[in-house]
Design a protein around this motif. Structure first.
Motif, PDB file in Angstrom:
ATOM      1  N   PRO A  44       1.435  -1.325   0.311  1.00 39.05           N
ATOM      2  CA  PRO A  44       0.268   0.233   0.081  1.00 39.05           C
ATOM      3  C   PRO A  44       1.034   1.205   0.199  1.00 39.05           C
ATOM      4  O   PRO A  44       0.356   2.259  -0.534  1.00 39.05           O
ATOM      5  N   ARG A  45       2.271   1.334   0.489  1.00 38.24           N
ATOM      6  CA  ARG A  45       2.901   2.894   0.913  1.00 38.24           C
ATOM      7  C   ARG A  45       3.095   2.540  -0.867  1.00 38.24           C
ATOM      8  O   ARG A  45       3.859   3.974  -0.999  1.00 38.24           O
ATOM      9  N   ASP A  66       1.833   2.133  -3.233  1.00 34.13           N
ATOM     10  CA  ASP A  66       0.954   2.670  -3.966  1.00 34.13           C
ATOM     11  C   ASP A  66       0.723   4.048  -4.053  1.00 34.13           C
ATOM     12  O   ASP A  66       0.403   4.578  -4.258  1.00 34.13           O
ATOM     13  N   ALA A  67       0.948   4.196  -2.143  1.00 37.40           N
ATOM     14  CA  ALA A  67       0.648   5.603  -2.190  1.00 37.40           C
ATOM     15  C   ALA A  67       1.863   7.043  -2.642  1.00 37.40           C
ATOM     16  O   ALA A  67       1.036   8.038  -3.184  1.00 37.40           O
ATOM     17  N   TYR A  93      -3.732   4.038  -8.869  1.00 38.51           N
ATOM     18  CA  TYR A  93      -2.883   4.302  -7.774  1.00 38.51           C
ATOM     19  C   TYR A  93      -3.716   4.503  -6.254  1.00 38.51           C
ATOM     20  O   TYR A  93      -3.451   3.803  -5.314  1.00 38.51           O
ATOM     21  N   HIS A 140      -4.461   1.416  -3.338  1.00 40.95           N
ATOM     22  CA  HIS A 140      -3.944   2.057  -1.953  1.00 40.95           C
ATOM     23  C   HIS A 140      -5.641   2.229  -1.219  1.00 40.95           C
ATOM     24  O   HIS A 140      -5.504   1.098  -0.208  1.00 40.95           O
ATOM     25  N   THR A 151      -5.897  -0.873   2.015  1.00 39.78           N
ATOM     26  CA  THR A 151      -5.933  -0.631   3.201  1.00 39.78           C
ATOM     27  C   THR A 151      -7.098  -0.055   4.049  1.00 39.78           C
ATOM     28  O   THR A 151      -7.543  -0.151   5.253  1.00 39.78           O
TER      29      THR A 151
END
Length: 191
Positions: free
Chosen positions: A154-155, A157-158, A176, A180, A184
């Protein structure tokens, strides 16, 4: 488990563990992160040259946005083991947050020299370039390298979403951001 992940260069997994603590533990124990820091401080008084403790403490400091404290701890670690991969990687990131790009890049260059196939080094580098220095191009290059090496979190993606958004590619950014959020979100509530 976080310390084990740090010792095996799985920095993104260690970060995910802290995210779990924040989401699952902190609501029940609001000072959980402070308790973790206090544990390390007490343990290091008894064993100030313990690499595992120094690693865990510096990562907890970093996760809690204490770059100045993390630098002090990381410098203690690197004085004991100058080529400690974790120490170099997180030292570089914190140097970016303290706006010392030259030192940070030297740390990352040495870390990559020691372990060129680590996507986690590039991930931490991308984090520092984006959130520390605000350098979108360098961050995008580093996070792209990390994802091409197989890191998919997820990070990442962020970071990708933020880079694309501020570089003007809103459509790619939304892809993205959506990924994310899907990865999450723990609960959907009506509003």
């Amino acid at each position: 488990r976080i310390e084990a992940r740090l010792m095996t260069s799985a920095y993104s997994d260690a970060m995910l563990d802290y995210a779990d603590i924040k989401v699952k533990v902190v609501p029940e124990v609001p000072d959980a992160l402070d308790q973790i820091l206090a544990h390390y401080e007490a343990a290091l008084e008894d064993d100030p040259e313990n690499i595992t403790l120094l690693s865990g403490y510096s990562f907890a400091q970093w996760y809690n946005f204490d770059s100045e404290g993390a630098i002090v701890t990381l410098e203690q670690l690197l004085a004991l083991e100058p080529d400690n991969l974790y120490g170099l990687t997180l030292h570089g990131n914190n140097e970016f947050f303290l706006e010392d790009q030259e030192t940070g890049e030297a740390d990352f260059a040495r870390a990559i020299e020691l372990e060129p196939d680590s996507p986690d080094i590039y991930f931490i580098m991308a984090d520092g370039y984006l959130y520390g220095l605000g350098d979108l191009e360098q961050s995008l290059e580093a996070v792209t390298t990390a994802t091409e090496m197989g890191l998919d979190t997820p990070r990442t993606d962020a970071i990708l979403a933020t880079c694309y958004f501020y570089m003007g590619d809103v459509e790619q950014a939304l892809t993205y951001y959506t990924k994310h959020i899907e990865r999450t979100t723990m609960e959907i509530v009506e509003g």
